[in-house]
Design a protein around this motif. Sequence first.
Motif, PDB file in Angstrom:
ATOM      1  N   CYS A 114      -2.479  12.558   6.346  1.00  0.00           N
ATOM      2  CA  CYS A 114      -2.443  12.848   5.445  1.00  0.00           C
ATOM      3  C   CYS A 114      -1.234  12.449   4.780  1.00  0.00           C
ATOM      4  O   CYS A 114      -0.355  11.928   5.563  1.00  0.00           O
ATOM      5  N   GLN A 115      -0.924  12.641   2.983  1.00  0.00           N
ATOM      6  CA  GLN A 115      -0.246  11.660   2.707  1.00  0.00           C
ATOM      7  C   GLN A 115       1.926  12.070   2.561  1.00  0.00           C
ATOM      8  O   GLN A 115       1.328  13.385   3.325  1.00  0.00           O
TER       9      GLN A 115
ATOM     10  N   HIS B  26       1.415   5.470  12.502  1.00  0.00           N
ATOM     11  CA  HIS B  26       0.622   4.991  12.284  1.00  0.00           C
ATOM     12  C   HIS B  26       0.995   4.606  10.682  1.00  0.00           C
ATOM     13  O   HIS B  26       1.200   5.147  10.329  1.00  0.00           O
ATOM     14  N   PHE B  27      -0.317   4.115   9.944  1.00  0.00           N
ATOM     15  CA  PHE B  27      -0.461   3.628   8.592  1.00  0.00           C
ATOM     16  C   PHE B  27      -1.530   3.638   8.266  1.00  0.00           C
ATOM     17  O   PHE B  27      -2.386   3.991   8.006  1.00  0.00           O
ATOM     18  N   ILE B  28      -1.184   5.084   6.636  1.00  0.00           N
ATOM     19  CA  ILE B  28      -2.681   5.214   6.142  1.00  0.00           C
ATOM     20  C   ILE B  28      -1.945   4.219   4.833  1.00  0.00           C
ATOM     21  O   ILE B  28      -1.282   4.813   3.515  1.00  0.00           O
ATOM     22  N   PRO B  29      -3.171   3.709   4.538  1.00  0.00           N
ATOM     23  CA  PRO B  29      -3.070   3.117   2.260  1.00  0.00           C
ATOM     24  C   PRO B  29      -3.277   4.068   1.955  1.00  0.00           C
ATOM     25  O   PRO B  29      -4.550   4.412   2.193  1.00  0.00           O
ATOM     26  N   PHE B  30      -3.008   4.045   0.801  1.00  0.00           N
ATOM     27  CA  PHE B  30      -4.007   4.501  -0.682  1.00  0.00           C
ATOM     28  C   PHE B  30      -4.701   3.342  -1.367  1.00  0.00           C
ATOM     29  O   PHE B  30      -3.381   3.151  -1.917  1.00  0.00           O
TER      30      PHE B  30
END
Lengths: 182, 395
Positions: A62-63, A33-37
């Motif tokens: 979370c980060q 998965h990938f979470i952009p900030f």
Amino acid sequence: MKEIRFHGRGGQGVVKSAQILVETVVEGGLYAHFIPFFGVERKGSPVFGFLRIDDKEIRVKCQVYHPEVLMVFDDTLLNLPQTFLGLVDHGVVIINTEKTVESLPLPEKPMKVFSINATGIALERFKKPIPNTAMLGAFAKATGWVNWQILQEKIRLAFNNDNALAAIDAYENVQLVKQEEF
Amino acid sequence: MNTNQNRIVAISGNKSAAMGAALSRPDLIAAYPITPQSSVVESLAQMIAQGDLNSTMIQVESEHSAMSVVQGAAVAGGRTFTATSAQGLALMYEPYFRMSTLRLPMVMAIATREMTSPETVWSGQQDAVSVRDAGWIQVYVENNQEILDMIIQGYKIAEHPDVLLPVNVCYDGFYLSHLTERVEIPHQPAVDDFLGVYHADHVSLDPDTPMAVDPLTSGEILWRYRKGHLDAMQKALQVIEQTDDAFEQVFGRRYGGVIDTYKMDDADFVIVTMGATTGTAREAVDVARSLGMKIGLLKVRFLRPFPDKKIREILSGKQGFVVIDKNVCFGWNTGVLYMEIKAAISELGHPISSMPAIGGLGGADISVDQLVTCIQVLVKQGSQQPGQLDTYWFQ
């Protein structure tokens, strides 16, 4: 679980390249998965992102605080204190740069540094200073964590053959420039 | 059904919402873009433009108009969809309240976001929890698969004759809306069979048998509408469970109905979550257990209707709990979910220690380490005193 942190600037295609990596891993039958900030959404401002790869479902949302790999899309980001924050000992750093390793402001820490002139490759292959697909080729070679064939296919699908060729150039030319000192 | 026909893809939460909506084949979609929801509508507009989705898309000039347009279509008996966030939801409030009190089923996705001010576009749950008493059903989800699945389940629940209420599928802005992960896309015929065709019997647009909807209604009668609405909410608790069971039969996934639990059986203490923090908290529970703490997790899926009985059953016999709220309740020195749970356990008849915790406001992260620390504080203080502990702020 493998944790990777992306550092780039708006307009460098950071988010898109990370999404391509997730697609590649998922198509290979594993989980990612990938979470952009996002900060402010404009060209040139620093962009972060958090990518995880695992062989089972990834529950955390979370980060990433202790990355094993840093993908640094722009060597002017090396000076920011948050870039190397939490990098595990003996972690891997992949830097888009045309400079020599001696001239880069690297912290005193045991790590493996890979260097690739991804922007140069992009300019040569498709006349745009967007280093993201070349960085994917460097990532594939430096880590060996993704299926290289599927990745090339995904890049071709998301962009075009020139971008896949840029990734291949980077795969073939990425250099290990510093290893495990301190 | 043949599960081999399901597609495995890597998509964002917003794309998952759009896919869930498209699979439910709405007659009409109207929406106005707002961060972090915008790509839901962009995806749907693209599917319609490419001929992959046979829905009417109405471009509107505001969220107030978006909800008004889908309301008109719903009164005419159509299945409708929209999506919004934060200030957009606030602008929508007048027709939003009317949608539920007209008893018009639909599904609206909310990519949840902090409310301004201070000026912000990032994550939080303040927008969705602020409209918890506007008569809609609200479900809060944990990952992208659950977004897609609950939009499909949402129509099934909303259109059930015992319910006839609109449903919000709420998912954390950015942490899910912009998260790319593995999602299984169900086969269209299976979704068609599961949902069936929606027939509105309580409202209709038929020139041969004209029907007036929503005349001026006096208080002597109006209370009956509210009582019926509250009754429908209570009936929805059962319909939600049935729908989850039926969904599992067809698609092989279940979510636990109104709540879910993790490692609860031998737990002395409980961490209560709602939304994407749940997944992070599952990991924190594993870490805290490895450190010797007997902790379990309660995931509240539905805030409306509130599953008070189930929550009471779970928390009865526990020594203490902490509630993680990504929102504040201005009237109490706590978050909203804490207050709801406190009300639910007031019937227990014995004291239980509880800790309100507030974090994740304005896009702030809540990490595994932070949750483990919070659990440690709960176990330490909760072992010493019953009743309400000081509010814990994630900093």
